[in-house]
Design an enzyme around this catalytic site. Structure first.
Site, PDB file in Angstrom:
ATOM      1  N   LYS A   1      23.301 -92.754  -8.691  1.00  0.00           N
ATOM      2  CA  LYS A   1      21.855 -92.864  -8.505  1.00  0.00           C
ATOM      3  C   LYS A   1      21.564 -93.783  -7.329  1.00  0.00           C
ATOM      4  CE  LYS A   1      19.452 -93.647 -12.362  1.00  0.00           C
ATOM      5  NZ  LYS A   1      19.089 -93.871 -13.799  1.00  0.00           N
TER       6      LYS A   1
ATOM      7  N   ASP B   1      14.612 -93.916 -14.404  1.00  0.00           N
ATOM      8  CA  ASP B   1      15.099 -93.431 -15.689  1.00  0.00           C
ATOM      9  C   ASP B   1      14.979 -91.915 -15.672  1.00  0.00           C
ATOM     10  OD1 ASP B   1      16.319 -94.579 -18.079  1.00  0.00           O
ATOM     11  OD2 ASP B   1      14.771 -93.496 -19.175  1.00  0.00           O
ATOM     12  N   SER B   2      16.086 -91.263 -15.966  1.00  0.00           N
ATOM     13  CA  SER B   2      16.141 -89.810 -15.844  1.00  0.00           C
ATOM     14  C   SER B   2      16.723 -89.197 -17.098  1.00  0.00           C
ATOM     15  CB  SER B   2      17.032 -89.408 -14.661  1.00  0.00           C
ATOM     16  OG  SER B   2      16.535 -89.953 -13.462  1.00  0.00           O
TER      17      SER B   2
ATOM     18  N   PHE C   1      27.036 -85.847 -10.076  1.00  0.00           N
ATOM     19  CA  PHE C   1      27.470 -86.651 -11.223  1.00  0.00           C
ATOM     20  C   PHE C   1      26.776 -86.122 -12.477  1.00  0.00           C
ATOM     21  CE2 PHE C   1      23.714 -89.328 -12.196  1.00  0.00           C
ATOM     22  CZ  PHE C   1      22.908 -89.031 -11.101  1.00  0.00           C
TER      23      PHE C   1
ATOM     24  N   TYR D   1      25.245 -84.413 -15.453  1.00  0.00           N
ATOM     25  CA  TYR D   1      25.134 -83.015 -15.882  1.00  0.00           C
ATOM     26  C   TYR D   1      25.094 -82.034 -14.704  1.00  0.00           C
ATOM     27  CZ  TYR D   1      23.956 -85.208 -20.345  1.00  0.00           C
ATOM     28  OH  TYR D   1      23.988 -85.967 -21.491  1.00  0.00           O
ATOM     29  N   ASP D   2      25.317 -82.511 -13.489  1.00  0.00           N
ATOM     30  CA  ASP D   2      25.236 -81.626 -12.314  1.00  0.00           C
ATOM     31  C   ASP D   2      26.094 -80.359 -12.433  1.00  0.00           C
ATOM     32  OD1 ASP D   2      23.337 -83.158 -11.073  1.00  0.00           O
ATOM     33  OD2 ASP D   2      24.696 -84.077  -9.622  1.00  0.00           O
TER      34      ASP D   2
ATOM     35  N   ARG E   1      14.701 -86.324  -8.811  1.00  0.00           N
ATOM     36  CA  ARG E   1      14.692 -87.684  -8.234  1.00  0.00           C
ATOM     37  C   ARG E   1      14.008 -87.690  -6.866  1.00  0.00           C
ATOM     38  NH1 ARG E   1      19.439 -88.542  -9.567  1.00  0.00           N
ATOM     39  NH2 ARG E   1      18.709 -89.660 -11.413  1.00  0.00           N
TER      40      ARG E   1
HETATM   41  P1  ITT Z   1      20.713 -97.079 -14.852  1.00  0.00           P
HETATM   42  O1  ITT Z   1      19.972 -97.126 -16.162  1.00  0.00           O
HETATM   43  O2  ITT Z   1      21.460 -98.320 -14.551  1.00  0.00           O
HETATM   44  O3  ITT Z   1      19.840 -96.662 -13.713  1.00  0.00           O
HETATM   45  P2  ITT Z   1      22.059 -94.798 -16.100  1.00  0.00           P
HETATM   46  O4  ITT Z   1      23.182 -93.913 -15.682  1.00  0.00           O
HETATM   47  O5  ITT Z   1      22.185 -95.451 -17.441  1.00  0.00           O
HETATM   48  O6  ITT Z   1      21.847 -95.905 -14.958  1.00  0.00           O
HETATM   49  P3  ITT Z   1      19.736 -93.411 -17.113  1.00  0.00           P
HETATM   50  O7  ITT Z   1      19.527 -94.435 -18.153  1.00  0.00           O
HETATM   51  O8  ITT Z   1      18.534 -92.902 -16.385  1.00  0.00           O
HETATM   52  O9  ITT Z   1      20.731 -93.964 -15.999  1.00  0.00           O
HETATM   53  O10 ITT Z   1      20.560 -92.202 -17.739  1.00  0.00           O
HETATM   54  C1  ITT Z   1      20.378 -90.924 -17.264  1.00  0.00           C
HETATM   55  C2  ITT Z   1      21.641 -90.089 -17.446  1.00  0.00           C
HETATM   56  O11 ITT Z   1      21.226 -88.731 -17.169  1.00  0.00           O
HETATM   57  C3  ITT Z   1      22.730 -90.399 -16.439  1.00  0.00           C
HETATM   58  O12 ITT Z   1      23.687 -91.296 -16.917  1.00  0.00           O
HETATM   59  C4  ITT Z   1      23.339 -89.019 -16.206  1.00  0.00           C
HETATM   60  O13 ITT Z   1      24.255 -88.726 -17.242  1.00  0.00           O
HETATM   61  C5  ITT Z   1      22.138 -88.105 -16.338  1.00  0.00           C
HETATM   62  N1  ITT Z   1      21.515 -87.843 -15.032  1.00  0.00           N
HETATM   63  C6  ITT Z   1      20.475 -88.509 -14.447  1.00  0.00           C
HETATM   64  N2  ITT Z   1      20.192 -88.011 -13.248  1.00  0.00           N
HETATM   65  C7  ITT Z   1      21.057 -87.005 -13.045  1.00  0.00           C
HETATM   66  C8  ITT Z   1      21.288 -86.110 -11.982  1.00  0.00           C
HETATM   67  O14 ITT Z   1      20.590 -86.173 -10.863  1.00  0.00           O
HETATM   68  N3  ITT Z   1      22.266 -85.219 -12.135  1.00  0.00           N
HETATM   69  C9  ITT Z   1      23.002 -85.150 -13.245  1.00  0.00           C
HETATM   70  N4  ITT Z   1      22.866 -85.964 -14.290  1.00  0.00           N
HETATM   71  C10 ITT Z   1      21.913 -86.896 -14.190  1.00  0.00           C
HETATM   72 NA    NA Z   2      20.659 -96.698 -18.314  1.00  0.00          NA
END
Ligand code: ITT
Ligand code: NA
Length: 198
Positions: free
Chosen positions: A12, A69-70, A152, A154-155, A181
């Site tokens: 990210k 947050d994604s 990364f 679920y891509d 994003r």
């Molecule tokens: P931060 O909270 O530190 O930013 P994180 O990985 O824990 O990092 P999230 O809490 O937003 O981030 O978790 C979202 C998850 O969703 C992330 O770990 C991935 O597994 C998935 N994800 C998010 N964006 C993605 C993307 O662009 N492509 C594929 N999977 C994604």
């Molecule tokens: Na997180």
């Protein structure tokens, strides 16, 4: 002009840096502060979790901060994994574990019921308590097996019909031009440009 990029996820971090590279602003990555504690993401929505991550970082570093947050929302699973996307297969699970679990949940689900979307909420917080939110969404479907090696999370299972490819088969330039994003961050650029006192 500086802003802390409050994500511990290096993928990210790279995507956000790349999408924001034309902004006239110095982005301070969280990777410079490995001891900074992870925010406890106990909100009920992406909005709450993004806001919490950005606010904690802004308060801690006494600087403007942005957080992401994604989540992947799968229609057949009523929006799961959603806010639990990072830990779908359990705490500290790998991306591979998550993808395996998702594919198993959708094992006998026919093509037309495999629709899904990725959603990102970006929060921008100031040290004096101001908060801005922006979101982005992209629709696609879930493949029957992983395809592609880039990106990364679920891509490798997220298929983008317009390109006939998964996110993991698209170059980072293309992913960053159309992703959930990217859409959220284009809105963030406008917000940041309007902040005179950053
Ligand atoms: P931060 O909270 O530190 O930013 P994180 O990985 O824990 O990092 P999230 O809490 O937003 O981030 O978790 C979202 C998850 O969703 C992330 O770990 C991935 O597994 C998935 N994800 C998010 N964006 C993605 C993307 O662009 N492509 C594929 N999977 C994604
Ligand atoms: Na997180």
């Amino acid at each position: 002009k500086e802003i802390v990029l409050a994500t511990k996820n290096r993928h990210k971090n790279e995507e956000i840096k790349s999408i924001l590279k034309d902004l006239d602003i110095k982005i301070i990555p969280m990777t410079s502060f490995p001891d900074y504690p992870a925010t406890i993401e106990d909100g009920a929505t992406l909005e709450e979790n993004a806001a919490k991550k950005a606010r904690e970082a802004a308060e801690f570093f006494k600087k403007w901060a942005i957080a992401d947050d994604s989540g992947l929302e799968v229609d057949y699973l009523n929006g799961s994994p959603g806010i639990y996307s990072a830990r779908y297969a359990g705490r500290n699970c790998s991306y591979d574990d998550n993808n395996k679990k998702l594919l198993a949940e959708l094992k006998n689900v026919p093509e037309e019921k495999r629709t899904a979307n990725f959603r990102t909420v970006i929060a921008v917080a100031s040290p004096d308590g101001r908060l801005f939110l922006a979101d982005g969404k992209i629709f696609g479907t879930i493949k029957r097996h992983t395809v592609g090696i880039d990106g990364f999370g679920y891509d490798p299972v997220f298929y983008v019909p317009e390109y006939g490819k998964t996110f993991a088969e698209l170059s980072c330039e293309i992913k960053n031009s159309l992703s959930h994003r990217a859409e959220a961050l284009q809105k963030v650029k406008k917000i940041i440009k309007n902040l005179s006192n950053l």
